[in-house]
Design an enzyme around this catalytic site. Structure first.
Site, PDB file in Angstrom:
ATOM      1  N   LYS A  72       8.438  -2.417  -1.182  1.00 54.53           N
ATOM      2  CA  LYS A  72       7.726  -2.396  -1.181  1.00 54.53           C
ATOM      3  C   LYS A  72       7.848  -0.991  -2.213  1.00 54.53           C
ATOM      4  O   LYS A  72       8.733  -0.111  -1.667  1.00 54.53           O
ATOM      5  CB  LYS A  72       6.918  -2.210   0.542  1.00 54.53           C
ATOM      6  CG  LYS A  72       5.794  -0.881   0.666  1.00 54.53           C
ATOM      7  CD  LYS A  72       5.127  -0.997   1.823  1.00 54.53           C
ATOM      8  CE  LYS A  72       3.857  -0.772   1.791  1.00 54.53           C
ATOM      9  NZ  LYS A  72       3.482  -1.461   3.401  1.00 54.53           N
ATOM     10  N   SER A 147      -0.929  -3.209   4.359  1.00 55.65           N
ATOM     11  CA  SER A 147      -0.479  -3.012   2.980  1.00 55.65           C
ATOM     12  C   SER A 147       0.382  -3.047   2.100  1.00 55.65           C
ATOM     13  O   SER A 147       0.714  -3.343   1.179  1.00 55.65           O
ATOM     14  CB  SER A 147      -0.534  -0.483   3.068  1.00 55.65           C
ATOM     15  OG  SER A 147       0.295  -0.985   4.227  1.00 55.65           O
ATOM     16  N   SER A 171       1.175  -3.142   8.266  1.00 51.71           N
ATOM     17  CA  SER A 171       0.995  -3.137   7.336  1.00 51.71           C
ATOM     18  C   SER A 171       2.450  -4.126   6.831  1.00 51.71           C
ATOM     19  O   SER A 171       2.216  -4.532   5.954  1.00 51.71           O
ATOM     20  CB  SER A 171       1.604  -2.102   6.383  1.00 51.71           C
ATOM     21  OG  SER A 171       0.078  -0.751   5.847  1.00 51.71           O
TER      22      SER A 171
HETATM   23  N1  GLN Z   1      -3.972  -1.232   8.193  1.00 48.73           N
HETATM   24  C1  GLN Z   1      -3.633   0.400   8.662  1.00 48.73           C
HETATM   25  C2  GLN Z   1      -4.229   1.965   7.960  1.00 48.73           C
HETATM   26  O1  GLN Z   1      -4.795   1.445   7.227  1.00 48.73           O
HETATM   27  C3  GLN Z   1      -2.006   0.275   8.557  1.00 48.73           C
HETATM   28  C4  GLN Z   1      -1.647   1.243   7.784  1.00 48.73           C
HETATM   29  C5  GLN Z   1       0.023   0.260   7.792  1.00 48.73           C
HETATM   30  O2  GLN Z   1      -0.016  -0.123   8.756  1.00 48.73           O
HETATM   31  N2  GLN Z   1       0.101   1.335   6.408  1.00 48.73           N
HETATM   32  O3  GLN Z   1      -4.002   2.621   8.554  1.00 48.73           O
END
Ligand code: GLN
Length: 476
Positions: A72, A147, A171
């Site tokens: 990532k 993400s 994410s």
């Molecule tokens: N969807 C969550 C957010 O927008 C999770 C983000 C993440 O886990 N990096 O904060």
């Protein structure tokens, strides 16, 4: 992965051939999927050649030496562009490797490239990436989740055998669920965060994403363990791949938190998860309804803390050392202009919210209050694990949604409804496919385990995996 390792060992395939095949699949499919921000063709082939050389000399670094991986793009890779999905860092090349990257290289894994993500990992669909949305390999009119959408889609589309993601509020698990792959958010502190660009340091964890439970466990075994360079890394023992034992579910106490089957949960998702639960029961597990009432506050608490921590962590991106500079007459204007041009709308929204909840006049009402609620959620989860061995829930309320469907940020935030609690309480949680909906989209099931119970979680996941029929429709 055992099979690939076997083929490599027997000399029936070389690492260079493996990397070549991934690169071909990437060039065939990534124009459409957009899972990668950077493909490091040359680097991956060079690393593969080195792996083949080591093997020829009988000096392999691990049984997995030569099997490529995708990373990532918020995880630092020495000399290899690391953008965090942001315009601001589009030309940033780290001067060191993250510990997890060092460890994978220490095991001989060539790095294929860097995968797409919502900007600075803020989001649930990769629609907030400055490098375009990642499409779901099962249906390209839908999101791959986020993400870590790039990592999930790359694995689902056969571009990479496995990948690393990061998980702050869901994410890894949510995109894994949307793309029909396995993803683990490890126990807080079990994997080093050194070199991982922070979204919220008290919640972030790096974890594996792969096509099978065993592959995810193998990748996890390569990255887990203490790191003196990360002050929040615990001195936990490294993770060794377990001997798989389907008998673990006999007498296993499985908590089924009723709040995770609330309204808003799609019927087909609920149906698939409940079917998987029944199969576990048939194999000797004892299902126990349990209440995690604090989950109602998980999203609000998570958002308050994540924005507060993000606003502070992102202060370093000011056009001086990090981030592209927009020149101006004085330094304050330069900071403002650089940040204004570099950050996308979601990042700006969170910086503003975070600054607000940390401001002197609101700190007590928001930030401190959220910390208190976080403690209550933690205590409630701890109490649950006194009564049960694992908790099983859906990973997300729905299957992959359409690109452009969630225009209101609040709607997007609801994607984390079932995942944020694991981050707030620090426990480990895994998502694996447990079926397909009537449109052929994968459904994810979440298994939460107590702190450092990854082995048990993997064992249970392996049993669930064995009892799920494969979907009729495959990914690209
Ligand atoms: N969807 C969550 C957010 O927008 C999770 C983000 C993440 O886990 N990096 O904060």
């Amino acid at each position: 992965m055992r099979q690939l390792a076997q083929l490599l060992k027997a000399g029936e395939i070389s690492s260079q051939e493996l990397v070549q095949r991934c690169l071909e699949q990437i060039s065939k499919t990534d124009g459409e999927i957009n899972a990668f921000i950077t493909v490091d063709e040359q680097g991956a082939l060079e690393q593969a050649a080195q792996s083949d050389e080591r093997r020829a000399k009988g000096q392999t670094l691990s049984p997995w030496d030569g099997i490529p991986v995708a990373i990532k793009d918020n995880i630092s890779t020495l000399g290899l562009r690391t953008t965090c999905g942001s315009r601001f860092l589009r030309n940033y090349r780290p001067v060191y490797d993250a510990t997890v990257v060092e460890r994978l290289q220490g095991a001989g894994l060539p790095i294929l490239g860097k995968t797409n993500l919502d900007e600075f990992a803020m989001g649930s669909s990769t629609e907030y990436s400055a490098f375009g949305v990642t499409k779901n390999p099962y249906d390209t009119s839908r999101v791959a989740g986020g993400s870590s959408g790039g990592s999930a889609a790359a694995v689902a589309a056969g571009q990479a055998p496995w990948a690393l993601g990061t998980d702050t509020g869901g994410s890894i698990r949510q995109p894994a669920s949307f793309c029909g792959v396995v993803g683990l958010k490890p126990t807080y502190g079990r994997v080093s965060r050194y070199g991982v660009v922070a979204l919220a340091p008290s919640l972030d964890q790096v974890g594996p994403m792969a096509r099978t439970v065993e592959d995810a466990a193998i990748l996890f075994s390569l990255i887990a363990g203490a790191d003196p360079r990360d002050a929040t890394s615990t001195g936990s023992p490294p993770f060794a791949l377990p001997r798989w034992d389907p008998e673990v579910v006999r007498g296993l106490r499985v908590g089924v938190p009723e709040e995770f089957f609330s309204s808003g949960l799609h019927a087909e998702v609920e149906g698939a998860v409940r079917r998987a639960l029944r199969r576990l029961e048939e194999q000797g597990a004892v299902l126990q309804p349990i209440s995690l009432a604090g989950n109602e506050y998980a999203i609000d608490t998570y958002l308050t803390l994540v924005t507060a921590e993000a606003s502070s962590c992102l202060a370093r991106f000011d056009g001086v050392r990090y981030g592209e500079r927009v020149p101006a007459a004085d330094s304050n204007t330069m900071f403002a202009k650089s940040r204004g041009a570099g950050f996308g709308p979601e990042v700006k929204r969170r910086i503003m919210l975070g600054t607000y909840v940390l401001s002197a006049s609101h700190y007590e009402a928001y930030y401190e209050q959220a910390q208190r609620v976080r403690t209550l959620i933690k205590l409630e989860v701890a109490r649950a694990f006194e009564q049960v061995d694992v908790l099983i829930t859906p990973t997300t309320p729905s299957t992959a949604f359409r690109i452009g469907e969630k225009r209101n940020p609040l709607e997007m935030y609801l994607s984390d409804l079932y995942t944020a609690t694991a981050n707030l309480s620090g426990v480990c949680a895994l998502s694996l496919p447990c079926g397909w909906d009537s449109q052929g989209l994968p459904i994810g099931l979440q298994i939460m385990g107590n702190h450092f119970q990854e082995e048990l979680v993997f064992q249970v996941a392996r049993v669930v995996e064995a009892s799920v029929e494969r979907g009729a429709k495959g990914a690209v």
